[in-house]
Design a protein around this motif. Structure first.
Motif, PDB file in Angstrom:
ATOM      1  N   ILE A   1      -2.941  11.382  -7.412  1.00  0.00           N
ATOM      2  CA  ILE A   1      -3.149   9.877  -7.583  1.00  0.00           C
ATOM      3  C   ILE A   1      -1.943   9.259  -7.240  1.00  0.00           C
ATOM      4  N   VAL A   2      -1.994   7.990  -6.362  1.00  0.00           N
ATOM      5  CA  VAL A   2      -0.618   7.589  -5.675  1.00  0.00           C
ATOM      6  C   VAL A   2      -0.297   6.356  -6.503  1.00  0.00           C
TER       7      VAL A   2
ATOM      8  N   ASP B   1      -1.674  11.615   3.188  1.00  0.00           N
ATOM      9  CA  ASP B   1      -0.980  12.987   3.103  1.00  0.00           C
ATOM     10  C   ASP B   1      -1.271  13.771   1.815  1.00  0.00           C
ATOM     11  N   ALA B   2      -1.398  13.128   0.763  1.00  0.00           N
ATOM     12  CA  ALA B   2      -1.657  13.697  -0.765  1.00  0.00           C
ATOM     13  C   ALA B   2      -3.102  14.177  -0.701  1.00  0.00           C
ATOM     14  N   GLY B   3      -3.984  13.146   0.007  1.00  0.00           N
ATOM     15  CA  GLY B   3      -5.384  13.542  -0.328  1.00  0.00           C
ATOM     16  C   GLY B   3      -5.807  12.842  -1.377  1.00  0.00           C
ATOM     17  N   ALA B   4      -5.075  11.742  -1.693  1.00  0.00           N
ATOM     18  CA  ALA B   4      -5.271  10.895  -3.017  1.00  0.00           C
ATOM     19  C   ALA B   4      -6.706  10.453  -3.053  1.00  0.00           C
ATOM     20  N   ARG B   5      -7.121  10.561  -4.373  1.00  0.00           N
ATOM     21  CA  ARG B   5      -8.529   9.693  -4.612  1.00  0.00           C
ATOM     22  C   ARG B   5      -8.201   8.126  -4.970  1.00  0.00           C
ATOM     23  N   TYR B   6      -7.047   7.754  -5.653  1.00  0.00           N
ATOM     24  CA  TYR B   6      -6.776   6.537  -5.818  1.00  0.00           C
ATOM     25  C   TYR B   6      -5.357   6.133  -5.466  1.00  0.00           C
ATOM     26  N   VAL B   7      -5.198   4.989  -4.888  1.00  0.00           N
ATOM     27  CA  VAL B   7      -3.973   4.324  -4.763  1.00  0.00           C
ATOM     28  C   VAL B   7      -3.903   3.188  -5.692  1.00  0.00           C
ATOM     29  N   LEU B   8      -2.866   3.181  -6.818  1.00  0.00           N
ATOM     30  CA  LEU B   8      -2.838   2.145  -7.801  1.00  0.00           C
ATOM     31  C   LEU B   8      -1.866   1.203  -7.579  1.00  0.00           C
ATOM     32  N   THR B   9      -2.217   0.001  -7.598  1.00  0.00           N
ATOM     33  CA  THR B   9      -1.205  -0.937  -7.677  1.00  0.00           C
ATOM     34  C   THR B   9      -1.179  -1.810  -8.710  1.00  0.00           C
TER      35      THR B   9
ATOM     36  N   ARG C   1     -11.012  -5.848  -7.817  1.00  0.00           N
ATOM     37  CA  ARG C   1     -10.561  -4.700  -8.600  1.00  0.00           C
ATOM     38  C   ARG C   1     -10.388  -3.201  -7.732  1.00  0.00           C
ATOM     39  N   SER C   2     -11.513  -3.051  -6.737  1.00  0.00           N
ATOM     40  CA  SER C   2     -11.156  -2.041  -6.249  1.00  0.00           C
ATOM     41  C   SER C   2     -11.975  -1.959  -4.686  1.00  0.00           C
ATOM     42  N   ARG C   3     -11.526  -1.184  -3.830  1.00  0.00           N
ATOM     43  CA  ARG C   3     -12.142  -1.139  -2.480  1.00  0.00           C
ATOM     44  C   ARG C   3     -11.595   0.086  -1.883  1.00  0.00           C
ATOM     45  N   PRO C   4     -12.560   0.425  -0.640  1.00  0.00           N
ATOM     46  CA  PRO C   4     -12.110   1.516  -0.046  1.00  0.00           C
ATOM     47  C   PRO C   4     -10.705   1.510   0.758  1.00  0.00           C
ATOM     48  N   PHE C   5     -10.137   2.707   0.768  1.00  0.00           N
ATOM     49  CA  PHE C   5      -8.672   2.724   1.115  1.00  0.00           C
ATOM     50  C   PHE C   5      -8.360   3.958   1.495  1.00  0.00           C
ATOM     51  N   GLY C   6      -7.926   4.462   2.857  1.00  0.00           N
ATOM     52  CA  GLY C   6      -7.703   5.670   3.176  1.00  0.00           C
ATOM     53  C   GLY C   6      -8.570   6.504   2.997  1.00  0.00           C
ATOM     54  N   PRO C   7      -8.295   7.864   2.454  1.00  0.00           N
ATOM     55  CA  PRO C   7      -9.331   8.653   1.869  1.00  0.00           C
ATOM     56  C   PRO C   7      -9.939   8.451   0.469  1.00  0.00           C
TER      57      PRO C   7
ATOM     58  N   ALA D   1      -9.805   5.104  -2.964  1.00  0.00           N
ATOM     59  CA  ALA D   1      -9.881   3.902  -3.073  1.00  0.00           C
ATOM     60  C   ALA D   1      -8.490   3.128  -3.356  1.00  0.00           C
ATOM     61  N   LEU D   2      -8.289   1.874  -3.168  1.00  0.00           N
ATOM     62  CA  LEU D   2      -7.105   1.127  -3.945  1.00  0.00           C
ATOM     63  C   LEU D   2      -7.656   0.500  -4.990  1.00  0.00           C
ATOM     64  N   PHE D   3      -7.008   0.804  -6.109  1.00  0.00           N
ATOM     65  CA  PHE D   3      -7.574   0.305  -7.361  1.00  0.00           C
ATOM     66  C   PHE D   3      -6.474  -0.369  -8.113  1.00  0.00           C
ATOM     67  N   ARG D   4      -6.863  -1.369  -8.756  1.00  0.00           N
ATOM     68  CA  ARG D   4      -5.928  -2.516  -9.313  1.00  0.00           C
ATOM     69  C   ARG D   4      -6.194  -2.314 -10.938  1.00  0.00           C
TER      70      ARG D   4
END
Length: 359
Positions: free
Chosen positions: A24-25, A119-127, A156-162, A164-167
């Motif tokens: 998780i990023v 790079d990390a193969g993250a499932r979620y990027v959190l902002t 709240r969420s949308r596809p992002f890289g590998p 999802a971008l999640f808030r």
């Protein structure tokens, strides 16, 4: 470890089960919202869950203060035993015609987050976007004359890289986060540019909303958020109608051309036809910046009318031709935009490319 009430609330949105074993990023600016997000994730993260990666982007906009922000974030990650990545992305060196400093920085930030996620193969990027950010975004878009889609606010969420971008903080107010940090005596950085009302966001945050709360309605912020929720419900319904209309009317589609049956749109409500055109325009990735409501009204009238002109030219070098049975939208291959590393939606949390239509 007993959980703080805000941590329990956070787990209702971003449960331990949802995280799985994927990396998780976490976007960390050093400000109170992102620092609170970092602690909320860290303190609710199961030991058998995936690794956390903290990402800080230094835009070098505030000289020594920017460097201190980066050092603060690096130390916070190190003390927690969490991986840390620093991206230096100076905004002044970026050639971004038509973008202000805020929009240019935001675009660079999302590019860095996308790179870190890949790079990390993250499932979620959190902002760390909060309920206050949501209300500010919606009100800003109202001032810009946005349509129904823009009133929905930040997703709240949308596809992002590998992944999802999640808030996860969109349902939490900034004051709640500040109390949470105070309860644990956790520090954070203060960006002095956030106090300047020269920026639209800060003017809404420090002037317009406080005055509205004092002089219009004590729950003005919550009221704007309810508008956003109502718009989301309405947009979900409209989106289904528009997609069905596109399916019924679309004859063919290629990177340079879209062909629509005129008889399939003739009996539809003009607003649905406008939204069809907008959706097809977006799918083609044709320029929207100069496409106005007046253009859409004119095109809709032509598409539904009995005697349309043979040809019209629209913004973005899009040519629209009319035959007895079809509407043909074309944009020459040489005018197609080259692939860009950022998603246009990366600007969405504060209006983004608000075109006065339906961003």
């Amino acid at each position: 470890m007993s959980l703080h009430p805000l941590e329990k609330k956070f787990l209702e949105v971003f449960s331990a089960e949802r995280r799985g074993s994927w990396p998780i990023v976490i976007a960390l600016s050093g400000g109170p919202d992102s620092v609170a997000l970092f602690h909320l994730v860290r303190r609710t993260h199961p030991t058998n869950a995936g690794p956390l990666v903290v990402v800080h982007v230094n835009h070098q906009l505030r000289d020594d203060e920017s460097e201190e922000d980066a050092r603060f974030c690096a130390q916070l990650a190190r003390q927690a035993g969490v991986a840390f990545r620093l991206f230096v992305r100076p905004v002044r060196e970026e050639n971004t015609p038509g973008l202000g400093i805020e929009a240019a920085a935001r675009r660079l930030r999302y590019q860095a987050l996308r790179e870190a996620a890949e790079d990390a193969g993250a499932r979620y990027v959190l902002t760390g976007h909060t309920a206050n950010d949501q209300a500010e975004t919606i009100l800003y878009r109202v001032f810009r004359g946005t349509g129904l889609r823009g009133l929905c606010g930040i997703p709240r969420s949308r596809p992002f890289g590998p992944g999802a971008l999640f808030r996860p903080l969109l349902g939490i107010f900034r004051e709640e986060l500040l109390h949470y940090l105070h309860d644990h005596n956790w520090g954070y950085r203060c960006d002095r540019t956030n106090e300047s009302t020269d920026f639209a966001r800060n003017c809404i945050r420090h002037v317009i909303f406080p005055e509205a709360v004092r002089g219009v309605h004590p729950a003005a912020v919550e009221g704007v958020l309810r508008v956003g929720l109502n718009a989301q419900d309405a947009w979900a319904f409209l989106e289904c109608v528009v997609n069905e209309a596109i399916t019924d009317s679309l004859v063919s589609q290629s990177p340079t051309e879209v062909v629509i049956r005129r008889d399939a749109v003739a009996g539809r409500h003009p607003f649905v036809v406008q939204q069809m055109v907008l959706e097809l325009w977006r799918r083609q990735q044709w320029p929207l910046r100069k496409l106005t409501r007046a253009h859409l009204l004119q095109l809709t009238e032509f598409m539904r009318g009995a005697s349309p002109p043979p040809c019209r030219h629209f913004p973005g070098a899009v040519e629209i031709r009319f035959s007895e049975k079809h509407v043909i939208l074309t944009r020459p291959a040489e005018r197609q935009s080259p692939p860009i590393p950022s998603d246009p939606r990366d600007d969405e949390e504060f209006g983004g490319a608000d075109l006065g239509i339906d961003t």
